[in-house]
Motif scaffolding. Structure first.
Motif, PDB file in Angstrom:
ATOM      1  N   ILE A 241     -60.851  47.891 -42.991  1.00  0.00           N
ATOM      2  CA  ILE A 241     -59.814  47.783 -41.972  1.00  0.00           C
ATOM      3  C   ILE A 241     -59.022  46.489 -42.145  1.00  0.00           C
ATOM      4  CG2 ILE A 241     -59.363  47.700 -39.504  1.00  0.00           C
ATOM      5  CD1 ILE A 241     -60.250  50.404 -40.548  1.00  0.00           C
ATOM      6  N   THR A 242     -59.690  45.416 -42.573  1.00  0.00           N
ATOM      7  CA  THR A 242     -58.975  44.156 -42.817  1.00  0.00           C
ATOM      8  C   THR A 242     -57.970  44.321 -43.949  1.00  0.00           C
ATOM      9  OG1 THR A 242     -60.893  42.869 -42.066  1.00  0.00           O
ATOM     10  CG2 THR A 242     -59.238  41.719 -43.405  1.00  0.00           C
ATOM     11  N   ALA A 243     -58.369  45.020 -45.016  1.00  0.00           N
ATOM     12  CA  ALA A 243     -57.450  45.277 -46.124  1.00  0.00           C
ATOM     13  C   ALA A 243     -56.279  46.130 -45.674  1.00  0.00           C
ATOM     14  CB  ALA A 243     -58.200  45.956 -47.270  1.00  0.00           C
ATOM     15  N   LEU A 244     -56.557  47.139 -44.845  1.00  0.00           N
ATOM     16  CA  LEU A 244     -55.478  47.980 -44.316  1.00  0.00           C
ATOM     17  C   LEU A 244     -54.542  47.166 -43.438  1.00  0.00           C
ATOM     18  CD1 LEU A 244     -54.229  50.795 -43.913  1.00  0.00           C
ATOM     19  CD2 LEU A 244     -55.806  51.128 -41.994  1.00  0.00           C
ATOM     20  N   LYS A 245     -55.094  46.246 -42.668  1.00  0.00           N
ATOM     21  CA  LYS A 245     -54.264  45.397 -41.818  1.00  0.00           C
ATOM     22  C   LYS A 245     -53.310  44.555 -42.647  1.00  0.00           C
ATOM     23  CE  LYS A 245     -54.523  41.733 -38.345  1.00  0.00           C
ATOM     24  NZ  LYS A 245     -55.428  40.870 -37.536  1.00  0.00           N
ATOM     25  N   GLU A 246     -53.785  44.024 -43.756  1.00  0.00           N
ATOM     26  CA  GLU A 246     -52.923  43.211 -44.616  1.00  0.00           C
ATOM     27  C   GLU A 246     -51.784  44.056 -45.195  1.00  0.00           C
ATOM     28  OE1 GLU A 246     -53.078  39.958 -44.994  1.00  0.00           O
ATOM     29  OE2 GLU A 246     -54.715  39.955 -43.540  1.00  0.00           O
ATOM     30  N   ILE A 247     -52.100  45.289 -45.572  1.00  0.00           N
ATOM     31  CA  ILE A 247     -51.063  46.183 -46.115  1.00  0.00           C
ATOM     32  C   ILE A 247     -50.016  46.497 -45.050  1.00  0.00           C
ATOM     33  CG2 ILE A 247     -50.628  48.488 -47.040  1.00  0.00           C
ATOM     34  CD1 ILE A 247     -53.381  48.381 -48.336  1.00  0.00           C
ATOM     35  N   LEU A 248     -50.463  46.829 -43.851  1.00  0.00           N
ATOM     36  CA  LEU A 248     -49.531  47.141 -42.768  1.00  0.00           C
ATOM     37  C   LEU A 248     -48.699  45.915 -42.375  1.00  0.00           C
ATOM     38  CD1 LEU A 248     -51.798  49.375 -40.490  1.00  0.00           C
ATOM     39  CD2 LEU A 248     -49.956  50.112 -42.003  1.00  0.00           C
ATOM     40  N   THR A 249     -49.302  44.748 -42.453  1.00  0.00           N
ATOM     41  CA  THR A 249     -48.559  43.528 -42.135  1.00  0.00           C
ATOM     42  C   THR A 249     -47.430  43.305 -43.131  1.00  0.00           C
ATOM     43  OG1 THR A 249     -50.546  42.517 -41.183  1.00  0.00           O
ATOM     44  CG2 THR A 249     -48.751  41.033 -41.798  1.00  0.00           C
ATOM     45  N   VAL A 250     -47.699  43.570 -44.408  1.00  0.00           N
ATOM     46  CA  VAL A 250     -46.663  43.425 -45.432  1.00  0.00           C
ATOM     47  C   VAL A 250     -45.541  44.430 -45.209  1.00  0.00           C
ATOM     48  CG1 VAL A 250     -46.180  43.620 -47.904  1.00  0.00           C
ATOM     49  CG2 VAL A 250     -48.247  42.450 -47.129  1.00  0.00           C
ATOM     50  N   LEU A 251     -45.898  45.655 -44.834  1.00  0.00           N
ATOM     51  CA  LEU A 251     -44.897  46.704 -44.664  1.00  0.00           C
ATOM     52  C   LEU A 251     -44.096  46.546 -43.373  1.00  0.00           C
ATOM     53  CD1 LEU A 251     -46.976  49.816 -45.822  1.00  0.00           C
ATOM     54  CD2 LEU A 251     -45.262  48.564 -47.123  1.00  0.00           C
ATOM     55  N   GLU A 252     -44.749  46.097 -42.308  1.00  0.00           N
ATOM     56  CA  GLU A 252     -44.104  46.064 -41.000  1.00  0.00           C
ATOM     57  C   GLU A 252     -43.641  44.678 -40.577  1.00  0.00           C
ATOM     58  OE1 GLU A 252     -46.831  47.756 -38.245  1.00  0.00           O
ATOM     59  OE2 GLU A 252     -47.030  49.648 -39.324  1.00  0.00           O
ATOM     60  N   GLY A 253     -44.291  43.651 -41.088  1.00  0.00           N
ATOM     61  CA  GLY A 253     -43.970  42.302 -40.635  1.00  0.00           C
ATOM     62  C   GLY A 253     -44.741  41.948 -39.389  1.00  0.00           C
ATOM     63  N   ASN A 254     -44.329  42.471 -38.260  1.00  0.00           N
ATOM     64  CA  ASN A 254     -45.011  42.228 -36.993  1.00  0.00           C
ATOM     65  C   ASN A 254     -45.686  43.523 -36.547  1.00  0.00           C
ATOM     66  OD1 ASN A 254     -45.896  41.502 -34.462  1.00  0.00           O
ATOM     67  ND2 ASN A 254     -43.962  40.578 -33.824  1.00  0.00           N
ATOM     68  N   MET A 255     -47.014  43.559 -36.604  1.00  0.00           N
ATOM     69  CA  MET A 255     -47.745  44.776 -36.271  1.00  0.00           C
ATOM     70  C   MET A 255     -47.691  45.103 -34.786  1.00  0.00           C
ATOM     71  SD  MET A 255     -51.134  44.456 -38.658  1.00  0.00           S
ATOM     72  CE  MET A 255     -51.720  46.028 -38.042  1.00  0.00           C
ATOM     73  N   ALA A 256     -47.326  44.123 -33.969  1.00  0.00           N
ATOM     74  CA  ALA A 256     -47.283  44.357 -32.529  1.00  0.00           C
ATOM     75  C   ALA A 256     -46.197  45.349 -32.133  1.00  0.00           C
ATOM     76  CB  ALA A 256     -47.067  43.034 -31.798  1.00  0.00           C
ATOM     77  N   PHE A 257     -45.249  45.615 -33.034  1.00  0.00           N
ATOM     78  CA  PHE A 257     -44.163  46.539 -32.722  1.00  0.00           C
ATOM     79  C   PHE A 257     -44.599  48.006 -32.800  1.00  0.00           C
ATOM     80  CE2 PHE A 257     -40.917  43.195 -34.332  1.00  0.00           C
ATOM     81  CZ  PHE A 257     -40.982  42.560 -33.101  1.00  0.00           C
ATOM     82  N   TYR A 258     -45.675  48.281 -33.530  1.00  0.00           N
ATOM     83  CA  TYR A 258     -46.099  49.670 -33.745  1.00  0.00           C
ATOM     84  C   TYR A 258     -47.599  49.820 -33.482  1.00  0.00           C
ATOM     85  CZ  TYR A 258     -41.791  49.190 -36.445  1.00  0.00           C
ATOM     86  OH  TYR A 258     -40.521  48.893 -36.845  1.00  0.00           O
TER      87      TYR A 258
END
Length: 265
Positions: free
Chosen positions: A112-129
């Motif tokens: 899940i930590t690795a997935l979080k890093e990927i989503l952070t790169v793609l989205e920038g701010n994860m709080a938006f989605y």
């Protein structure tokens, strides 16, 4: 003195003891706290509070929404995958199946930590989605649990039934929806149960993917962290009841489902 005689029932004694101390007794404690107040008096206040509190009802609806969407997404991905693997005729089907199972061998937090890093790169701010990220995390974590029962069910299908449908004039599409799909209902139900129920309570994924919204698991934890054992026990008991009802509604003998599915032809 009567001599002790060993039987197969004796093998169930350790399991019965385990159930008594680690299932029955904790459940009795939860029921006691759920229907009593701080003075030990019987009360239904916690039950009424659950169904009159907008926070708990909203959390329940949000948990159901996450579970339903996650289950639908997992099923939409897993069924074609399992069908392709089971019907491909490859010699290395087991190897391909292992590729989907191998992520389960990796530590949950690490994945899940690795997935979080990927989503952070793609989205920038994860709080938006937050909702989208939660569905992605849940799907990533529970997808193998949907693929495995589907693959097992599809791989055991009798191919002669589909051939018979084609010989009787059905095209591939009608043969699939009239024969293959009904016969795989037991696998679909097994996969749905293995994904839907944990998705309602797995709050760790929400917290690790920066979703601050509560689901049922995190709501129960918040009550116990606040030392409100009575309210937390009632919510846990209601969640257990919901799970039992869902299990009963989707339960039944698999063999009867297979025969019923074959009758749809």
């Amino acid at each position: 003195m009567r001599r002790f005689r060993f039987s197969r029932k004796t093998l169930g004694i350790p399991y019965a003891i385990f159930l008594l101390f680690f299932v029955v007794m904790p459940l009795v404690v939860i029921v006691f706290y759920a229907f009593t107040n701080g003075q030990g008096q019987v009360t239904l206040a916690h039950l009424l509070d659950f169904f009159t509190n907008a926070n708990t009802l909203g959390t329940l609806l949000y948990s159901l929404a996450i579970a339903v969407v996650t289950t639908i997404v997992c099923l939409a991905i897993a069924y074609p995958t399992a069908y392709f693997l089971a019907m491909s005729g490859w010699k290395n089907q087991t190897v391909m199946l292992m590729l989907f199972i191998m992520p389960m061998w990796i530590n949950f937090s690490l994945r899940i930590t690795a997935l979080k890093e990927i989503l952070t790169v793609l989205e920038g701010n994860m709080a938006f989605y937050p909702f989208f990220n939660t569905i992605v995390g849940m799907t990533y974590d529970f997808l193998p649990f949907m693929i495995l029962p589907l693959y097992t069910t599809i791989s055991k299908l009798d191919g002669s039934l589909t051939e018979a449908a084609l010989d009787l004039g059905a095209d591939n599409r009608r043969a699939f929806f009239s024969v293959t799909l009904p016969l795989t209902v037991p696998g679909i139900i097994s996969g749905v149960m293995m994904v839907f129920l944990p998705s309602m309570t797995n709050y760790v994924i929400l917290e690790m993917l920066s979703n601050n919204t509560y689901i049922m698991g995190s709501l129960i934890g918040s009550y116990f962290n606040a030392y409100d054992w009575h309210g937390g026990s009632m919510i846990a008991l209601i969640l257990l009841a919901i799970i039992c009802v869902i299990t009963l509604l989707t339960g039944g003998d698999s063999e009867e489902r297979v025969q019923g599915g074959g009758a749809l032809l």
